[in-house]
Design a protein around this motif. Structure first.
Motif, PDB file in Angstrom:
ATOM      1  N   SER A   4       0.859  -1.180   0.000  1.00 36.73           N
ATOM      2  CA  SER A   4       0.000   0.000   0.000  1.00 36.73           C
ATOM      3  C   SER A   4       0.895   1.229   0.000  1.00 36.73           C
ATOM      4  CB  SER A   4      -0.914   0.031   1.231  1.00 36.73           C
ATOM      5  OG  SER A   4      -1.892  -0.986   1.183  1.00 36.73           O
ATOM      6  N   VAL A   5       0.806   2.025  -1.063  1.00 40.94           N
ATOM      7  CA  VAL A   5       1.544   3.281  -1.135  1.00 40.94           C
ATOM      8  C   VAL A   5       0.628   4.385  -0.642  1.00 40.94           C
ATOM      9  CG1 VAL A   5       2.789   4.891  -2.620  1.00 40.94           C
ATOM     10  CG2 VAL A   5       2.841   2.441  -3.123  1.00 40.94           C
ATOM     11  N   ILE A   6       1.110   5.173   0.318  1.00 39.52           N
ATOM     12  CA  ILE A   6       0.296   6.215   0.941  1.00 39.52           C
ATOM     13  C   ILE A   6       0.959   7.564   0.687  1.00 39.52           C
ATOM     14  CG2 ILE A   6      -0.610   7.082   3.141  1.00 39.52           C
ATOM     15  CD1 ILE A   6      -0.519   4.099   4.089  1.00 39.52           C
ATOM     16  N   ILE A   7       0.209   8.456   0.049  1.00 41.93           N
ATOM     17  CA  ILE A   7       0.746   9.756  -0.354  1.00 41.93           C
ATOM     18  C   ILE A   7      -0.085  10.868   0.296  1.00 41.93           C
ATOM     19  CG2 ILE A   7       1.385  11.214  -2.312  1.00 41.93           C
ATOM     20  CD1 ILE A   7       0.996   8.597  -4.048  1.00 41.93           C
ATOM     21  N   PRO A   8       0.441  11.563   1.296  1.00 35.71           N
ATOM     22  CA  PRO A   8      -0.289  12.691   1.882  1.00 35.71           C
ATOM     23  C   PRO A   8      -0.143  13.916   0.981  1.00 35.71           C
ATOM     24  CG  PRO A   8       1.833  12.468   2.960  1.00 35.71           C
ATOM     25  CD  PRO A   8       1.750  11.346   1.942  1.00 35.71           C
ATOM     26  N   THR A   9      -1.233  14.626   0.734  1.00 32.85           N
ATOM     27  CA  THR A   9      -1.162  15.766  -0.178  1.00 32.85           C
ATOM     28  C   THR A   9      -1.897  16.988   0.341  1.00 32.85           C
ATOM     29  OG1 THR A   9      -3.108  14.969  -1.401  1.00 32.85           O
ATOM     30  CG2 THR A   9      -0.947  14.339  -2.259  1.00 32.85           C
ATOM     31  N   GLY A  77      -2.448  -3.420   2.465  1.00 33.96           N
ATOM     32  CA  GLY A  77      -1.165  -4.062   2.195  1.00 33.96           C
ATOM     33  C   GLY A  77      -0.438  -4.532   3.439  1.00 33.96           C
ATOM     34  N   ASP A  78       0.452  -5.504   3.239  1.00 34.82           N
ATOM     35  CA  ASP A  78       1.324  -5.983   4.315  1.00 34.82           C
ATOM     36  C   ASP A  78       2.472  -5.011   4.551  1.00 34.82           C
ATOM     37  OD1 ASP A  78      -0.052  -8.571   4.447  1.00 34.82           O
ATOM     38  OD2 ASP A  78       0.929  -8.988   2.534  1.00 34.82           O
ATOM     39  N   ILE A  79       2.833  -4.276   3.493  1.00 36.24           N
ATOM     40  CA  ILE A  79       3.902  -3.276   3.570  1.00 36.24           C
ATOM     41  C   ILE A  79       3.297  -1.914   3.273  1.00 36.24           C
ATOM     42  CG2 ILE A  79       6.093  -2.481   2.599  1.00 36.24           C
ATOM     43  CD1 ILE A  79       6.629  -5.396   1.757  1.00 36.24           C
ATOM     44  N   LEU A  80       3.581  -0.943   4.124  1.00 34.11           N
ATOM     45  CA  LEU A  80       3.141   0.434   3.906  1.00 34.11           C
ATOM     46  C   LEU A  80       4.336   1.227   3.378  1.00 34.11           C
ATOM     47  CD1 LEU A  80       1.208   1.007   7.275  1.00 34.11           C
ATOM     48  CD2 LEU A  80       0.339   0.052   5.128  1.00 34.11           C
ATOM     49  N   LEU A 142       9.503   6.207   3.021  1.00 33.23           N
ATOM     50  CA  LEU A 142       9.626   5.326   4.186  1.00 33.23           C
ATOM     51  C   LEU A 142       8.788   4.084   3.967  1.00 33.23           C
ATOM     52  CD1 LEU A 142      10.400   4.807   7.240  1.00 33.23           C
ATOM     53  CD2 LEU A 142       8.235   5.955   7.802  1.00 33.23           C
ATOM     54  N   PHE A 143       9.420   2.918   4.064  1.00 31.64           N
ATOM     55  CA  PHE A 143       8.643   1.686   4.047  1.00 31.64           C
ATOM     56  C   PHE A 143       8.669   1.057   5.437  1.00 31.64           C
ATOM     57  CE2 PHE A 143      12.891   0.005   2.987  1.00 31.64           C
ATOM     58  CZ  PHE A 143      12.974  -1.140   3.776  1.00 31.64           C
ATOM     59  N   ILE A 144       7.585   0.406   5.790  1.00 24.54           N
ATOM     60  CA  ILE A 144       7.469  -0.232   7.096  1.00 24.54           C
ATOM     61  C   ILE A 144       6.391  -1.304   7.008  1.00 24.54           C
ATOM     62  CG2 ILE A 144       5.854   1.586   7.870  1.00 24.54           C
ATOM     63  CD1 ILE A 144       6.947   1.180  10.727  1.00 24.54           C
ATOM     64  N   THR A 145       6.621  -2.431   7.646  1.00 29.04           N
ATOM     65  CA  THR A 145       5.583  -3.447   7.635  1.00 29.04           C
ATOM     66  C   THR A 145       4.375  -2.927   8.406  1.00 29.04           C
ATOM     67  OG1 THR A 145       6.356  -4.540   9.658  1.00 29.04           O
ATOM     68  CG2 THR A 145       7.298  -5.303   7.568  1.00 29.04           C
ATOM     69  N   LYS A 146       3.203  -3.338   7.979  1.00 25.33           N
ATOM     70  CA  LYS A 146       1.997  -2.875   8.661  1.00 25.33           C
ATOM     71  C   LYS A 146       1.981  -3.357  10.104  1.00 25.33           C
ATOM     72  CE  LYS A 146      -2.948  -2.250   7.997  1.00 25.33           C
ATOM     73  NZ  LYS A 146      -4.115  -2.545   7.129  1.00 25.33           N
ATOM     74  N   ALA A 147       2.520  -4.559  10.331  1.00 25.79           N
ATOM     75  CA  ALA A 147       2.547  -5.107  11.695  1.00 25.79           C
ATOM     76  C   ALA A 147       3.382  -4.221  12.617  1.00 25.79           C
ATOM     77  CB  ALA A 147       3.101  -6.526  11.674  1.00 25.79           C
ATOM     78  N   LEU A 148       4.554  -3.783  12.150  1.00 25.97           N
ATOM     79  CA  LEU A 148       5.400  -2.913  12.980  1.00 25.97           C
ATOM     80  C   LEU A 148       4.755  -1.549  13.155  1.00 25.97           C
ATOM     81  CD1 LEU A 148       7.965  -2.238  14.520  1.00 25.97           C
ATOM     82  CD2 LEU A 148       9.079  -1.724  12.324  1.00 25.97           C
ATOM     83  N   PHE A 149       4.179  -1.019  12.094  1.00 28.20           N
ATOM     84  CA  PHE A 149       3.519   0.283  12.170  1.00 28.20           C
ATOM     85  C   PHE A 149       2.419   0.271  13.236  1.00 28.20           C
ATOM     86  CE2 PHE A 149       0.481   3.534  10.722  1.00 28.20           C
ATOM     87  CZ  PHE A 149       1.325   4.613  10.515  1.00 28.20           C
ATOM     88  N   GLN A 150       1.633  -0.786  13.247  1.00 34.10           N
ATOM     89  CA  GLN A 150       0.556  -0.897  14.229  1.00 34.10           C
ATOM     90  C   GLN A 150       1.114  -1.074  15.632  1.00 34.10           C
ATOM     91  OE1 GLN A 150      -1.734  -4.105  12.470  1.00 34.10           O
ATOM     92  NE2 GLN A 150      -3.095  -2.671  11.414  1.00 34.10           N
TER      93      GLN A 150
END
Length: 230
Positions: A4-9, A77-80, A142-150
């Motif tokens: 999952s690519v997340i783009i703040p705008t 996604g599993d990866i953010l 920045l990439f980070i696993t969703k599990a770590l992010f949570q």
């Protein structure tokens, strides 16, 4: 591992369609979810992103940390992968990041180079190969696993500035943070509007206040007062 690519705008209509197309071009659509999280931009950013093929979310709260958290909450996604709108991503981003995660790095970023050949900016770019926190920044993606992010509770929304440095500092306490030995391309527009020295002084001032635990709104006010945003 899905992406999952997340783009703040906010007011990024001039950049967002190009970035979405670039992200799509370098990854099959069934492997990458593109989420543009807009802070109700008046310049048509949301519509430009939608027309380019991204899923657009309207953040109930402005500010990059809040917008990125909102995007992460909707991500599948599993990866953010958090990307700024004016960045040029690396064409092998999906394979490179998947490989880094498979090798045990739960988070990381790229080096960067500016879209300018100014010699002082080349020095700045060279510094991003080093591990120090002052060599990092949201422009490096920045990439980070969703599990770590949570597990970390996401970005600290109290940080209306320096949110990227704050979360990287927390990541490094609990996980391996990897610097990908490849470049993303970063816009030099801040340096073109201000002098190199002026931006460096603003950055050093913000870092000093950050390390002294000055309240983030005060850091933001000081930083903006030191720079010309015209």
């Amino acid at each position: 591992m899905t992406f999952s690519v997340i783009i703040p705008t906010f007011n990024e209509a001039a950049n967002i369609a190009r970035l979405v197309a670039e992200l799509r071009r370098h990854a099959p659509s069934n492997e990458v979810e593109l989420l543009v999280v807009d802070a109700h931009s008046p310049d048509g950013t949301a519509e430009a992103a939608r027309q380019a093929g991204a899923t657009v979310l309207l953040s109930p709260k402005p500010g990059r940390a809040a917008q990125m958290n909102f995007g992460a909450a909707h991500a599948t996604g599993d990866i953010l992968y958090f990307v700024h709108a004016d960045v040029g991503i690396h064409p092998d981003y999906v394979a490179t990041i998947r490989r880094a995660v498979a090798d045990g790095h739960e988070a990381g970023c790229y080096r960067f180079r500016f879209d300018s050949r100014h010699p002082l900016l080349r020095i700045n770019s060279y510094g991003t190969r080093f591990k120090g926190i002052m060599s990092r920044g949201g422009d490096q993606t920045l990439f980070i696993t969703k599990a770590l992010f949570q597990r970390l509770g996401g970005f600290n929304e109290r940080f209306v500035i320096m949110e990227d440095f704050e979360i990287i500092r927390r990541i490094r306490r609990v996980a391996s943070f990897y610097i990908v030995p490849q470049d993303v391309v970063v816009s030099a527009r801040k340096y073109e509007t201000n002098s190199w020295l002026r931006v460096q002084l603003a950055n050093l001032t913000a870092f000093g206040m950050f390390f002294l635990n000055v309240p983030p709104p005060r850091i933001a006010r000081t930083y903006k007062a030191l720079l010309n945003y015209r």
